[in-house]
Scaffold this active site. Structure first.
Site, mmCIF file in Angstrom:
data_model
loop_
_atom_site.group_PDB
_atom_site.id
_atom_site.type_symbol
_atom_site.label_atom_id
_atom_site.label_comp_id
_atom_site.label_asym_id
_atom_site.label_seq_id
_atom_site.Cartn_x
_atom_site.Cartn_y
_atom_site.Cartn_z
ATOM 1 N N ASP A 58 0.833 -1.204 0.000
ATOM 2 C CA ASP A 58 0.000 0.000 0.000
ATOM 3 C C ASP A 58 0.868 1.254 0.000
ATOM 4 O O ASP A 58 1.981 1.251 0.523
ATOM 5 C CB ASP A 58 -0.916 -0.024 1.241
ATOM 6 C CG ASP A 58 -2.119 0.901 1.084
ATOM 7 O OD1 ASP A 58 -2.340 1.420 -0.027
ATOM 8 O OD2 ASP A 58 -2.827 1.096 2.086
ATOM 9 N N ASN B 141 -11.107 -2.348 -5.484
ATOM 10 C CA ASN B 141 -10.301 -1.384 -6.253
ATOM 11 C C ASN B 141 -10.939 -0.995 -7.593
ATOM 12 O O ASN B 141 -10.503 -0.032 -8.233
ATOM 13 C CB ASN B 141 -8.870 -1.898 -6.470
ATOM 14 C CG ASN B 141 -8.006 -1.866 -5.223
ATOM 15 O OD1 ASN B 141 -7.137 -2.725 -5.029
ATOM 16 N ND2 ASN B 141 -8.224 -0.887 -4.349
HETATM 17 C C1 IPE Z 1 -5.540 -2.702 -0.263
HETATM 18 O O1 IPE Z 1 -5.160 -1.383 -0.413
HETATM 19 C C2 IPE Z 1 -5.543 -3.393 -1.601
HETATM 20 C C3 IPE Z 1 -4.240 -3.613 -2.221
HETATM 21 C C4 IPE Z 1 -3.090 -3.337 -1.681
HETATM 22 C C5 IPE Z 1 -4.290 -4.208 -3.520
HETATM 23 P P1 IPE Z 1 -6.251 -0.214 -0.575
HETATM 24 O O2 IPE Z 1 -5.485 1.037 -0.691
HETATM 25 O O3 IPE Z 1 -7.181 -0.552 -1.675
HETATM 26 O O4 IPE Z 1 -7.038 -0.321 0.797
HETATM 27 P P2 IPE Z 1 -7.847 0.773 1.613
HETATM 28 O O5 IPE Z 1 -8.804 1.435 0.653
HETATM 29 O O6 IPE Z 1 -6.840 1.756 2.144
HETATM 30 O O7 IPE Z 1 -8.514 0.024 2.712
HETATM 31 C C1 IPE Z 2 -1.601 0.196 -3.378
HETATM 32 O O1 IPE Z 2 -1.349 1.555 -3.410
HETATM 33 C C2 IPE Z 2 -1.806 -0.395 -4.752
HETATM 34 C C3 IPE Z 2 -3.178 -0.804 -5.060
HETATM 35 C C4 IPE Z 2 -4.182 -0.797 -4.231
HETATM 36 C C5 IPE Z 2 -3.423 -1.249 -6.407
HETATM 37 P P1 IPE Z 2 -2.520 2.622 -3.394
HETATM 38 O O2 IPE Z 2 -2.867 2.945 -4.812
HETATM 39 O O3 IPE Z 2 -3.642 2.153 -2.562
HETATM 40 O O4 IPE Z 2 -1.795 3.859 -2.721
HETATM 41 P P2 IPE Z 2 -2.440 4.906 -1.714
HETATM 42 O O5 IPE Z 2 -3.040 4.137 -0.590
HETATM 43 O O6 IPE Z 2 -3.479 5.680 -2.486
HETATM 44 O O7 IPE Z 2 -1.287 5.750 -1.288
HETATM 45 MG MG MG Z 3 -4.084 2.387 -0.612
#
Ligand code: IPE
Ligand code: IPE
Ligand code: MG
Length: 259
Positions: free
Chosen positions: A35, A83
């Protein structure tokens, strides 16, 4: 296929000692919620997709390091069932990045004896992305090195429902054949999970400072150790993995018993 620690960690930052790692107590299965790609990009005034691209290098390094340390299963959360709510441009960009990265990396992974599989509902992915993962599985399924489990369009609640549905079908069939109601055991239930046959992760890492599970592996993490780090995923590297493993090795795992 363990390699010497000073080969795996050639330039440790001051204060981090790779030799402190107990190589005989490496977890069999490490799961990672990668993340912080978006925040990494935002800090640099870049498009979110640039953050996801930068995250690929961290994935590459984590795979290599985990495999060198003798980890048997590495599960990486790459795209959740939630997502899809993101802007279309980001979703399309991620799907394209998965396909291109898989195509580019599969030969190198194969050379490292890594077996590449996926968990999640692949039917909803664009054809090129699904095919890139399918081809990677076909090419590497006979490998005996680390198994890389890529969680794509993965949601733990959906997985649990999938397992319940499989159980219901088994029970209905057996009842029709024998007139007896079979007992639903943990073993029967687990056969319907995407992770059937894979041991539960001993260690779950989440980057970017968030302290939630976000619909990842709900059943399998019943007794996993959580390590959360503030590091954003694109900044994660072998030394961050080392820190997480050292922290894991300090934990007292009691499983409800008294020690
Ligand atoms: C969790 O991260 C999903 C992945 C790392 C693929 P998100 O960024 O989607 O999760 P939330 O929205 O912070 O809970
Ligand atoms: C994790 O990084 C990757 C996926 C969920 C695909 P994020 O895209 O959630 O990054 P933040 O949380 O917005 O920083
Ligand atoms: Mg995230």
């Amino acid at each position: 296929m363990n390699k010497p620690l000073d080969y795996i960690f050639p330039n440790p930052p001051v204060g981090l000692n790779p030799k402190a790692l107990d190589i005989s107590a490496i977890p069999q299965h490490v799961a990672v919620i990668m993340d912080g790609n978006g925040r990494w990009a935002k800090k640099r005034a870049l498009n979110r997709l640039r953050g996801h691209k930068a995250g690929i290098e961290a994935v590459r390094e984590t795979i290599r390091c985990a495999s060198d340390l003798g980890v048997r299963y590495l599960t990486i959360y790459s795209f959740s069932t939630e997502n899809w709510k993101r802007p279309e441009e980001e979703v399309v960009g991620l799907m394209d990045l998965f396909a291109k990265t898989m195509l580019a990396e599969v030969d190198g992974l194969h050379e490292e004896h890594v077996r590449v599989m996926t968990i999640g509902d692949m039917s909803m992915l664009p054809a090129e992305t699904r095919e890139a993962f399918d081809d990677a599985w076909e090419k590497t399924k006979g490998n005996d090195g680390m198994t890389l489990v890529v969680a794509v369009n993965y949601g733990a609640r959906q997985e649990v429902l999938h397992a319940v549905q499989a159980c219901a079908r088994d029970i209905a069939r057996e009842f029709a054949e024998t007139g007896k109601m079979p007992v639903v055991t943990e073993e029967l239930f687990e056969r319907g999970l995407y992770t059937a046959g894979i041991p539960d992760p001993e260690l779950l890492i989440r980057t970017s400072g968030e302290m939630r599970v976000s619909n990842f592996l709900l059943w399998q993490i019943a007794y996993s150790e959580f390590v959360c780090t503030d590091v954003l995923w694109p900044d994660f590297d072998r030394y961050e993995l080392l820190r997480a493993l050292l922290e894991y090795q300090q934990r007292d795992r009691r499983f409800g018993a008294v020690k």
